[in-house]
Design an enzyme around this catalytic site. Structure first.
Site, PDB file in Angstrom:
ATOM      1  CE  LYS A 209      -4.061   7.885  15.506  1.00 44.53           C
ATOM      2  NZ  LYS A 209      -3.358   7.528  14.274  1.00 44.53           N
TER       3      LYS A 209
ATOM      4  CB  SER B 243      -7.890   9.954   7.859  1.00 49.05           C
ATOM      5  OG  SER B 243      -8.523   9.161   8.845  1.00 49.05           O
TER       6      SER B 243
ATOM      7  N   GLY C 260       0.837  -1.199   0.000  1.00 43.65           N
ATOM      8  CA  GLY C 260       0.000   0.000   0.000  1.00 43.65           C
ATOM      9  C   GLY C 260       0.868   1.244   0.000  1.00 43.65           C
TER      10      GLY C 260
ATOM     11  CB  ALA D 161      -0.890   9.604   2.245  1.00 43.78           C
TER      12      ALA D 161
ATOM     13  CG  ASN E 102      -6.604   5.243  11.031  1.00 43.55           C
ATOM     14  OD1 ASN E 102      -5.865   5.705  11.887  1.00 43.55           O
ATOM     15  ND2 ASN E 102      -6.849   5.857   9.877  1.00 43.55           N
TER      16      ASN E 102
ATOM     17  CG  ASN F  95     -11.398   9.768  11.918  1.00 43.02           C
ATOM     18  OD1 ASN F  95     -11.065   9.990  10.768  1.00 43.02           O
ATOM     19  ND2 ASN F  95     -10.523   9.707  12.909  1.00 43.02           N
TER      20      ASN F  95
END
Lengths: 326, 326
Positions: free
Chosen positions: A199, A269, A17, A20, A112, A207
């Site tokens: 987190k 994100s 992957g 970014a 995430n 989010n």
């Protein structure tokens, strides 16, 4: 934990992957002299011909010559495989991971949410599994072009069945050594699950609400009701973490609220994905924590409502854009 | 209840808010021979010159000559004042109501949500206050032009302090008589508060979620999670109603869910306002019921979350469009 990672600084890396996150950290490792093999999808042809451009607050650079692949079966088995796919594509890992992973290697999940390490455990056998939490602002602005805007620290911890805390293992130290040579700040999580839940205290409200309300963090915090709602969602997350014996102090919630209220306007994100009509990471960020709550009978009515709303929105995105997950 | 309404069929009507609802019912009353006085705002000049056009499934008609006003102080005091403003403008009633209301008259609140009758009680003294729940699809499609698409029944009940049920009063029968002559089907609510709560069982989930999710009713019911969320919101509404001794049976929830799943795709009134960047009726439809829950310590976490989200969205609408409430 069984096998030992290749010693010294000549560990080879595979990046699954090259976006970014994966593209940025992989490029930094190669820039520092590591052997890195990049798996690409849409950008393959362009990066093969023109290299990978990184505009970074840590200094701009371009890698002209990279080991690029569009097929894992062409890749060598590597000491460390960095998984930086969006979690919405994790079903691909069953086929992507085994060919690139040395039996004595390690997988680092730079993803995430919750449950990503657990999900690949059956695939990778005795290989070390590490989780990494990236605190970074980085975007892919065009094919083969990454823009790293701010931050960059990774918190890494090692996974064991049932997320038993393993402390700071030799594998963590080895990989941290390579990252630090590459100029990437590393923090150790002695308890990966605790780090993941901490987190989530931020990720679930911001989010989630940023997509449902189509809003930036400063807008959410600027309204007294949605600011309070963020806090209430945080409390639900903390309650679920506690049911798994991960104690997150009250002061942490206040710290997250204050930090978010004071930081620059931020687009999460999940909101970036939403704005670009890409599928959003509902399951890893909200769905799996919700399942964890249900399994322990912890009431989380607001998290459940947020999940329903995000599931609805994601279904609409994927219905409109059949390629959104690619 | 003290004063008596003007007897016979020669009652005069004032329409406060000549929009899709007030304009339609007022026009029907005038068409049937009642004396009707219309308060207008933006449409005043056009309707004064060209009349009011009604395209209706009950038959199209145009009223060429109307009593129109853009100032309540020019209006005669009337036997019945029909309030059909959006509830977001109810703060205007302190000045709008007294000049047009006979002391022996009645006010009929054709508005959504909870608390509208209670709010005007201090303004109108001993005047009868009625609440009306409109089951109608009607839009104002242009200035002076109303399109009545479907349905049209009004459920009316009389208000007493603390919403004590009054049964079917003489005032209700008198006004129902005029409406029935005008071809408007009337149902009586012996208990106005129960009728209001039953309508909220539908209005809170579907008006609210249609705006937050930017969706039609069929889309909400087509997703298993948001369909379940609608049901959970309904259960919260029923629990609050029960705290005020209004029992709504379980079968009513299932009836509302089945009805909504089977009806044609529907855009709620709140969603229509939202789509046209007008302020939405957050307080009357969700905020006041939420306050009712808080006053009785009934846990309604999902209603509270919905309120926070709608408050956020409404604040953004009104910030962007200072004229949105007009």
């Amino acid at each position: 934990m069984g096998t030992e990672l290749q010693s010294g600084t000549n560990r080879s890396y595979a990046i699954i992957g090259t976006g970014a996150i994966g593209g940025f950290y992989g490029a930094k490792l190669q820039q520092a002299g590591c052997e890195v093999h990049f798996l690409l999808h849409r950008d393959y042809e362009l990066v093969r011909q023109r290299g990978l451009r990184v505009d970074s607050v840590w200094g701009n650079f371009t890698l002209d010559s990279l080991n690029v692949y569009n097929d894992v079966h062409q890749m060598p088995a590597c000491d460390v495989v960095i998984v930086a796919l969006k979690t919405t594509r994790n079903s691909l890992l069953t086929s992507l991971l085994p060919p690139v992973l040395k039996e004595s290697g390690a997988v680092l999940m730079l993803q995430n949410g919750l449950g990503n390490e657990e999900a690949i455990a059956p695939i990778v056998g005795k290989t070390h599994i590490l989780g990494g939490l990236c605190f970074i602002c980085s975007n892919k602005v065009a094919e083969g072009h990454i823009h790293h805007l701010d931050y960059g620290t990774i918190t890494i911890g090692e996974y064991a069945p049932d997320y038993q805390p393993l402390g700071i293992t030799a594998t963590l130290r080895d990989i941290a050594g390579d990252f630090e040579i590459a100029g990437i700040p590393i923090q150790f999580a002695e308890d990966l699950l605790l780090a993941r839940w901490k987190k989530l205290v931020w990720n679930i409200p911001y989010n989630g609400l940023s997509v449902v309300l189509n809003a930036r963090t400063d807008e959410i915090m600027g309204n007294e009701y949605t600011s309070l709602l963020s806090e209430q969602l945080m409390r639900e997350v903390v309650a679920v973490a506690a049911a798994y014996n991960r104690e997150i102090p009250e002061s942490f919630i206040q710290k997250m609220l204050d930090h978010t209220a004071n930081m620059k306007p931020y687009i999460t994100s999940m909101k970036l994905d939403y704005d670009q009509h890409r599928s959003i990471e509902v399951e890893s960020i909200v769905g799996n924590p919700l399942q964890s709550a249900i399994a322990k009978n912890i009431p989380v009515p607001k998290m459940a409502m947020l999940y329903a709303q995000l599931n609805f929105i994601n279904t609409q995105i994927t219905a409109k854009s059949p390629l959104s997950s690619s």
